[in-house]
Design a protein around this motif. Structure first.
Motif, PDB file in Angstrom:
ATOM      1  N   LEU A   1      34.426  60.508  42.707  1.00  0.00           N
ATOM      2  CA  LEU A   1      34.830  59.639  43.968  1.00  0.00           C
ATOM      3  C   LEU A   1      33.571  58.659  44.357  1.00  0.00           C
ATOM      4  O   LEU A   1      32.580  59.217  44.435  1.00  0.00           O
TER       5      LEU A   1
ATOM      6  N   GLN B   1      32.302  55.336  46.773  1.00  0.00           N
ATOM      7  CA  GLN B   1      32.724  54.479  47.796  1.00  0.00           C
ATOM      8  C   GLN B   1      32.752  53.068  47.489  1.00  0.00           C
ATOM      9  O   GLN B   1      33.720  52.065  48.048  1.00  0.00           O
TER      10      GLN B   1
ATOM     11  N   GLY C   1      12.078  57.772  44.778  1.00  0.00           N
ATOM     12  CA  GLY C   1      11.541  56.393  44.087  1.00  0.00           C
ATOM     13  C   GLY C   1      11.032  56.699  42.649  1.00  0.00           C
ATOM     14  O   GLY C   1      10.444  55.710  42.051  1.00  0.00           O
ATOM     15  N   HIS C   2      11.373  57.802  42.112  1.00  0.00           N
ATOM     16  CA  HIS C   2      10.758  58.042  40.781  1.00  0.00           C
ATOM     17  C   HIS C   2      11.723  58.827  39.937  1.00  0.00           C
ATOM     18  O   HIS C   2      11.436  59.210  38.743  1.00  0.00           O
ATOM     19  N   GLY C   3      12.865  59.149  40.216  1.00  0.00           N
ATOM     20  CA  GLY C   3      13.713  60.132  39.719  1.00  0.00           C
ATOM     21  C   GLY C   3      14.837  59.391  38.643  1.00  0.00           C
ATOM     22  O   GLY C   3      15.515  59.988  38.041  1.00  0.00           O
TER      23      GLY C   3
ATOM     24  N   GLY D   1      11.108  47.253  47.038  1.00  0.00           N
ATOM     25  CA  GLY D   1      11.712  45.965  46.571  1.00  0.00           C
ATOM     26  C   GLY D   1      11.294  45.739  45.168  1.00  0.00           C
ATOM     27  O   GLY D   1      10.442  46.383  44.507  1.00  0.00           O
TER      28      GLY D   1
HETATM   29  C1  LIG Z   1      13.454  49.422  43.601  1.00  0.00           C
HETATM   30  C2  LIG Z   1      13.353  50.708  42.979  1.00  0.00           C
HETATM   31  C3  LIG Z   1      12.594  51.104  41.864  1.00  0.00           C
HETATM   32  C4  LIG Z   1      12.687  52.082  41.318  1.00  0.00           C
HETATM   33  N1  LIG Z   1      11.884  52.319  40.047  1.00  0.00           N
HETATM   34  C5  LIG Z   1      12.096  53.344  39.416  1.00  0.00           C
HETATM   35  C6  LIG Z   1      11.177  53.649  38.017  1.00  0.00           C
HETATM   36  O1  LIG Z   1      10.918  52.559  37.751  1.00  0.00           O
HETATM   37  N2  LIG Z   1      11.677  54.844  37.448  1.00  0.00           N
HETATM   38  C7  LIG Z   1      12.351  55.957  37.737  1.00  0.00           C
HETATM   39  O2  LIG Z   1      12.339  56.830  37.381  1.00  0.00           O
HETATM   40  N3  LIG Z   1      12.847  55.649  39.203  1.00  0.00           N
HETATM   41  C8  LIG Z   1      12.707  54.532  39.954  1.00  0.00           C
HETATM   42  N4  LIG Z   1      13.493  54.237  41.084  1.00  0.00           N
HETATM   43  C9  LIG Z   1      13.926  55.538  41.550  1.00  0.00           C
HETATM   44  C10 LIG Z   1      15.665  55.837  41.044  1.00  0.00           C
HETATM   45  O3  LIG Z   1      16.060  54.595  40.758  1.00  0.00           O
HETATM   46  C11 LIG Z   1      16.432  56.373  42.311  1.00  0.00           C
HETATM   47  O4  LIG Z   1      15.682  57.524  42.389  1.00  0.00           O
HETATM   48  C12 LIG Z   1      17.661  56.978  41.605  1.00  0.00           C
HETATM   49  O5  LIG Z   1      18.621  55.689  41.169  1.00  0.00           O
HETATM   50  C13 LIG Z   1      18.573  57.553  42.860  1.00  0.00           C
HETATM   51  O6  LIG Z   1      19.761  57.871  42.230  1.00  0.00           O
HETATM   52  P1  LIG Z   1      20.879  58.786  43.210  1.00  0.00           P
HETATM   53  O7  LIG Z   1      22.099  58.908  42.179  1.00  0.00           O
HETATM   54  O8  LIG Z   1      20.429  59.728  44.044  1.00  0.00           O
HETATM   55  O9  LIG Z   1      21.453  57.425  44.256  1.00  0.00           O
HETATM   56  P2  LIG Z   1      22.220  56.284  43.844  1.00  0.00           P
HETATM   57  O10 LIG Z   1      22.349  55.678  42.339  1.00  0.00           O
HETATM   58  O11 LIG Z   1      22.133  55.088  44.883  1.00  0.00           O
HETATM   59  O12 LIG Z   1      23.954  56.688  43.816  1.00  0.00           O
HETATM   60  C14 LIG Z   1      24.353  57.178  44.920  1.00  0.00           C
HETATM   61  C15 LIG Z   1      26.046  56.775  44.795  1.00  0.00           C
HETATM   62  O13 LIG Z   1      26.525  57.490  45.975  1.00  0.00           O
HETATM   63  C16 LIG Z   1      27.726  56.784  46.520  1.00  0.00           C
HETATM   64  N5  LIG Z   1      28.124  57.165  47.543  1.00  0.00           N
HETATM   65  C17 LIG Z   1      27.384  57.348  48.772  1.00  0.00           C
HETATM   66  N6  LIG Z   1      28.052  58.034  49.703  1.00  0.00           N
HETATM   67  C18 LIG Z   1      29.211  58.133  49.223  1.00  0.00           C
HETATM   68  C19 LIG Z   1      30.619  58.780  49.839  1.00  0.00           C
HETATM   69  N7  LIG Z   1      30.541  59.190  51.196  1.00  0.00           N
HETATM   70  N8  LIG Z   1      31.812  58.560  49.287  1.00  0.00           N
HETATM   71  C20 LIG Z   1      31.580  58.261  47.703  1.00  0.00           C
HETATM   72  N9  LIG Z   1      30.584  57.658  47.157  1.00  0.00           N
HETATM   73  C21 LIG Z   1      29.333  57.658  47.889  1.00  0.00           C
HETATM   74  C22 LIG Z   1      27.028  55.379  46.505  1.00  0.00           C
HETATM   75  O14 LIG Z   1      27.740  54.288  46.367  1.00  0.00           O
HETATM   76  C23 LIG Z   1      26.130  55.196  45.097  1.00  0.00           C
HETATM   77  O15 LIG Z   1      26.865  54.823  44.239  1.00  0.00           O
HETATM   78  C24 LIG Z   1      13.283  53.331  41.911  1.00  0.00           C
HETATM   79  C25 LIG Z   1      14.210  53.049  42.859  1.00  0.00           C
HETATM   80  C26 LIG Z   1      14.408  51.896  43.522  1.00  0.00           C
HETATM   81  C27 LIG Z   1      15.030  51.636  44.765  1.00  0.00           C
END
Ligand SMILES: Cc1cc2nc3c(=O)[nH]c(=O)nc-3n(C[C@H](O)[C@H](O)[C@H](O)COP(=O)(O)OP(=O)(O)OC[C@H]3O[C@@H](n4cnc5c(N)ncnc54)[C@H](O)[C@@H]3O)c2cc1C
Length: 392
Positions: free
Chosen positions: A35, A37, A343-345, A224
């Protein structure tokens, strides 16, 4: 006796959720519902922005290295199963003064895990990487297993394979509420309520909105991205000539990737942005002053870069106090939480997806470091308080 079928919902189909859906879809007797969003592969998540740096020589410490090596194999599996290019193993170069703490930890992981690498003094760096302006005190470590990942392609690929394996993925379907009962979990969405056996919560920066336990633990760091154009020639910055990199120069931390679009190079340095609680507080853009300062910093370190960015975007990521991810199985064994990738995952999401599947299907906590569990995180929160900013 035939094994009972488990219905497992993955909430959030971004970085972690796409990998969890992929891994769960390989399991027998598991029905996967996903699911999300927003639409399939959107620009609002923490994975947006064309590339992510992959490294195994890790200044964050040796605890991560086994998970990084496992993920490296799994990135290749994802490529094979999807037929798409996801991971460019062009190396990752870390440049800093020799006594910089992060340089020393990176070197420590290289030695402890015998990681393939090359070391450079200032003259060797100048000769091999003339794109960078090198100070006399700079030293370099080239992680030969490092490189650049393509995050949107990764998420698209994992979702596609999960669907091919039978997962039922719903987009534009936000989960509005989670109710846990002794024998099931109900998930409320605008059009439908789903009743499932277990859930994997992979909602990134939105986690505190639907998972109250994470409200105190997580804070959002604004992060950013900027892309600059070389003034003379893009060729020295193409993947075959330019490794992904991290540079620490005094207080300035800069990271970047080779040119994937053939005209610009992603090189980033973050202003000291505030830490916020909710995605709605994240600005939509940099200010002109911020962009001018970053352009100047970048031009000092990579002199051929035109200091005006040709592209820029502002994102966010959920951080824990010690920047370790949360990977947790609830006491009821029905709720698996993966959050706070700090930020690194992105680089280790395949391994996190595998952990999530093992926790959900087998209740197997052995492979997950105890430090990732919610109990351990809450202990750190009590000792240190929430993440205050300054991580990159
Ligand atoms: C600018 C930037 C640079 C980075 N650089 C690096 C790098 O070089 N190397 C590295 O390893 N990592 C890097 N990172 C870190 C890495 O990209 C993130 O830690 C990772 O993408 C987080 O993943 P996530 O699954 O937790 O979140 P997301 O990928 O954001 O996924 C969460 C998902 O949940 C969905 N969602 C939320 N709430 C709901 C709900 N209630 N119902 C349904 N869906 C929902 C959202 O829409 C989204 O699709 C960077 C991050 C950023 C922002």
């Amino acid at each position: 006796m035939a094994k009972k079928q488990l219905t497992i919902a993955v909430i959030g189909l971004g970085s972690v959720g796409s990998m969890a859906a992929w891994q769960l879809s390989k399991r027998e007797n598991v029905r996967v519902i996903g699911l999300e969003q927003y639409g399939r592969v959107h620009s609002h998540g923490s994975y947006a922005g064309e590339s992510r740096v992959f490294r195994t020589a890790y200044h964050e410490g040796g605890l991560y290295v086994p998970m990084l090596l496992e993920s490296r194999k799994m990135w290749r599996e994802l490529e094979q199963e999807s037929g798409r290019d996801v991971y460019y193993e062009v190396g990752t170069l870390s440049i800093a003064e020799e006594n910089h703490p992060e340089y020393q930890t990176t070197l420590g992981t290289v030695r402890d895990y015998d990681l393939p690498h090359e070391l450079f003094d200032a003259d060797q760096l100048r000769e091999r990487f003339p794109q960078h302006h090198i100070h006399d005190t700079d030293r370099g470590i080239l992680d030969l297993q490092g490189g650049g990942l393509r995050p949107e392609v990764s998420v698209m690929s994992a979702l596609e394979i999960a669907e091919r394996n039978g997962a039922d993925l719903r987009f534009n379907t936000p989960v509005l509420g989670i109710e846990e009962y002794s024998d099931s979990i109900k998930l409320r969405t605008p059009r439908e309520t789903f009743t499932v056996d277990k859930i994997v919560v992979a909602t990134g920066s939105w986690s505190a909105r639907i998972h109250p336990e994470l409200h105190d633990l997580l804070r959002l760091q604004i992060l950013g991205l900027t892309w600059f154009m070389p003034r003379t020639d893009v060729a020295p910055f193409l993947p075959e000539n330019f490794p992904a990199f991290l540079r620490d120069s005094g207080p300035v931390h800069v990271f970047g990737a080779p040119s994937f679009d053939g005209y610009s190079v992603k090189v980033c340095s973050n202003p000291t942005w505030d830490v916020v609680r909710d995605v709605d507080e994240v600005p939509l853009s940099y200010t002109r002053d911020e962009l001018a300062r970053i352009g100047q910093q970048i031009q000092e370190l990579i002199p051929d870069m035109n200091p005006e960015p040709v592209r820029q975007s502002v994102h966010h990521c959920a951080y824990t106090p010690n920047r370790l991810p949360v990977v947790d199985l609830s006491e009821s064994e029905r709720v698996i939480t993966v959050a706070g990738l700090s930020g690194h995952g992105f680089k280790f999401i395949p391994a996190l997806g595998k952990h999530a599947a093992a926790l959900a299907v087998d209740g197997d906590t052995d492979a997950v470091p105890a430090e990732f569990g919610l109990d351990s995180h809450m202990q750190v929160l009590r000792e240190r308080g929430p993440y205050q900013g300054g991580g990159h």
